[in-house]
Design a protein around this motif. Structure first.
Motif, PDB file in Angstrom:
ATOM      1  N   TYR A   1      17.884  -0.364  -1.304  1.00 59.11           N
ATOM      2  CA  TYR A   1      17.728   0.381  -2.557  1.00 59.11           C
ATOM      3  C   TYR A   1      16.418   1.147  -2.544  1.00 59.11           C
ATOM      4  N   SER A   2      16.489   2.452  -2.799  1.00 61.26           N
ATOM      5  CA  SER A   2      15.290   3.276  -2.786  1.00 61.26           C
ATOM      6  C   SER A   2      15.440   4.450  -3.727  1.00 61.26           C
ATOM      7  N   THR A   3      14.343   4.821  -4.371  1.00 52.80           N
ATOM      8  CA  THR A   3      14.337   6.049  -5.169  1.00 52.80           C
ATOM      9  C   THR A   3      13.406   7.073  -4.505  1.00 52.80           C
ATOM     10  N   ALA A   4      13.197   6.911  -3.196  1.00 49.66           N
ATOM     11  CA  ALA A   4      12.276   7.800  -2.476  1.00 49.66           C
ATOM     12  C   ALA A   4      12.686   9.267  -2.631  1.00 49.66           C
ATOM     13  N   THR A   5      11.716  10.117  -2.859  1.00 48.77           N
ATOM     14  CA  THR A   5      11.949  11.567  -2.946  1.00 48.77           C
ATOM     15  C   THR A   5      12.037  12.138  -1.522  1.00 48.77           C
ATOM     16  N   PRO A   6      12.512  13.365  -1.370  1.00 45.39           N
ATOM     17  CA  PRO A   6      12.535  13.977  -0.033  1.00 45.39           C
ATOM     18  C   PRO A   6      11.162  13.959   0.640  1.00 45.39           C
TER      19      PRO A   6
ATOM     20  N   GLU B   1       0.838  -1.217   0.000  1.00 45.84           N
ATOM     21  CA  GLU B   1       0.000   0.000   0.000  1.00 45.84           C
ATOM     22  C   GLU B   1       0.865   1.258   0.000  1.00 45.84           C
ATOM     23  N   ILE B   2       1.867   1.305   0.867  1.00 49.68           N
ATOM     24  CA  ILE B   2       2.729   2.494   0.951  1.00 49.68           C
ATOM     25  C   ILE B   2       3.482   2.700  -0.364  1.00 49.68           C
ATOM     26  N   ASN B   3       3.879   1.607  -1.011  1.00 49.29           N
ATOM     27  CA  ASN B   3       4.560   1.769  -2.302  1.00 49.29           C
ATOM     28  C   ASN B   3       3.621   2.370  -3.347  1.00 49.29           C
ATOM     29  N   ILE B   4       2.351   2.018  -3.306  1.00 50.15           N
ATOM     30  CA  ILE B   4       1.386   2.641  -4.235  1.00 50.15           C
ATOM     31  C   ILE B   4       1.251   4.129  -3.893  1.00 50.15           C
ATOM     32  N   CYS B   5       1.098   4.429  -2.601  1.00 53.34           N
ATOM     33  CA  CYS B   5       0.995   5.841  -2.170  1.00 53.34           C
ATOM     34  C   CYS B   5       2.239   6.624  -2.571  1.00 53.34           C
ATOM     35  N   SER B   6       3.404   5.961  -2.552  1.00 52.39           N
ATOM     36  CA  SER B   6       4.667   6.640  -2.819  1.00 52.39           C
ATOM     37  C   SER B   6       4.945   6.815  -4.309  1.00 52.39           C
ATOM     38  N   TYR B   7       4.688   5.744  -5.076  1.00 52.36           N
ATOM     39  CA  TYR B   7       5.260   5.700  -6.431  1.00 52.36           C
ATOM     40  C   TYR B   7       4.239   5.586  -7.562  1.00 52.36           C
ATOM     41  N   ALA B   8       2.992   5.217  -7.264  1.00 49.71           N
ATOM     42  CA  ALA B   8       2.047   4.951  -8.360  1.00 49.71           C
ATOM     43  C   ALA B   8       0.997   6.051  -8.462  1.00 49.71           C
ATOM     44  N   GLU B   9       0.267   6.057  -9.541  1.00 49.32           N
ATOM     45  CA  GLU B   9      -0.824   7.027  -9.722  1.00 49.32           C
ATOM     46  C   GLU B   9      -2.063   6.570  -8.968  1.00 49.32           C
ATOM     47  N   ARG B  10      -2.346   5.292  -9.079  1.00 48.99           N
ATOM     48  CA  ARG B  10      -3.485   4.720  -8.360  1.00 48.99           C
ATOM     49  C   ARG B  10      -3.309   3.199  -8.335  1.00 48.99           C
ATOM     50  N   GLY B  11      -4.002   2.556  -7.401  1.00 50.12           N
ATOM     51  CA  GLY B  11      -3.863   1.111  -7.325  1.00 50.12           C
ATOM     52  C   GLY B  11      -5.037   0.452  -6.631  1.00 50.12           C
ATOM     53  N   LYS B  12      -4.948  -0.855  -6.602  1.00 48.38           N
ATOM     54  CA  LYS B  12      -6.040  -1.662  -6.045  1.00 48.38           C
ATOM     55  C   LYS B  12      -5.410  -2.819  -5.282  1.00 48.38           C
ATOM     56  N   ILE B  13      -5.951  -3.111  -4.126  1.00 45.63           N
ATOM     57  CA  ILE B  13      -5.489  -4.275  -3.369  1.00 45.63           C
ATOM     58  C   ILE B  13      -6.662  -5.228  -3.214  1.00 45.63           C
ATOM     59  N   VAL B  14      -6.459  -6.460  -3.660  1.00 50.36           N
ATOM     60  CA  VAL B  14      -7.512  -7.469  -3.548  1.00 50.36           C
ATOM     61  C   VAL B  14      -7.097  -8.491  -2.491  1.00 50.36           C
TER      62      VAL B  14
END
Ligand SMILES: Nc1ncnc2c1ncn2[C@@H]1O[C@H](COP(=O)(O)OP(=O)(O)OP(=O)(O)O)[C@@H](O)[C@H]1O
Ligand SMILES: [Mg+2]
Length: 144
Positions: A98-103, A55-68
């Motif tokens: 390894y991370s590409t997290a923004t500030p 979930e956090i990876n979707i919040c961080s890196y994706a436009e939108r997502g779904k968890i089933v």
């Protein structure tokens, strides 16, 4: 509500991308549902961790997502599908640290580069596929 009235169970949850406004809501709901189904603390904990990290990876890196969430007496299956930037090098992304997290992401307390490796560690089965510019798909299985 007894176990046999609720299991098998399937539900789908939307996750907003590129915002932390509702971050953690889906994994909290999943955790509460599994607790109500009376799975062991250990099983609930592992399922909640892998759901939270996805979930956090979707919040961080994706436009939108779904968890089933799919639950049978024998296993808990969590599938996370997102639309977004995708991952160019999955092997690299899986490496601890390894991370590409923004500030902004780091400021929220994320970005240690541990999410995907912890998902793998806490799942009995883990599959990840991704297409750059399209999105990412994770499938996690926790055997009960
Ligand atoms: N759903 C996703 N879409 C696009 N890129 C992703 C996605 N999930 C992970 N990544 C990429 O893989 C990297 C590693 O992810 P991972 O979850 O292991 O660490 P993190 O999110 O950077 O930090 P942490 O999870 O420890 O807070 C991310 O920094 C990002 O580059
Ligand atoms: Mg992460």
């Amino acid at each position: 509500m007894t176990f046999h009235e609720t299991v098998p169970y399937e539900n789908s949850f939307l996750v907003e991308g590129k915002t932390f406004e509702n971050a953690g809501h889906v994994s909290r709901q999943v955790k509460t549902l599994l607790q109500k189904m009376k799975f062991s603390k250990e099983v609930v904990r592992r399922a909640a961790i892998v759901t939270y990290e996805a979930e956090i990876n979707i919040c961080s890196y994706a436009e939108r997502g779904k968890i089933v969430l799919r639950v049978t007496p024998k296993q808990i299956n969590i599938e996370a599908t997102d639309e977004g930037q995708g991952i160019a090098d999955i092997e690299l992304a899986m490496e601890e640290g390894y991370s590409t997290a923004t500030p902004k992401i780091v400021h929220m307390g994320f970005g240690a580069g541990m999410g995907l490796s912890n998902i793998k560690r806490f799942s009995d089965e883990f599959h990840i596929t991704s297409e750059v510019g399209k999105g990412t798909h994770l499938e996690m299985v926790i055997r009960t």
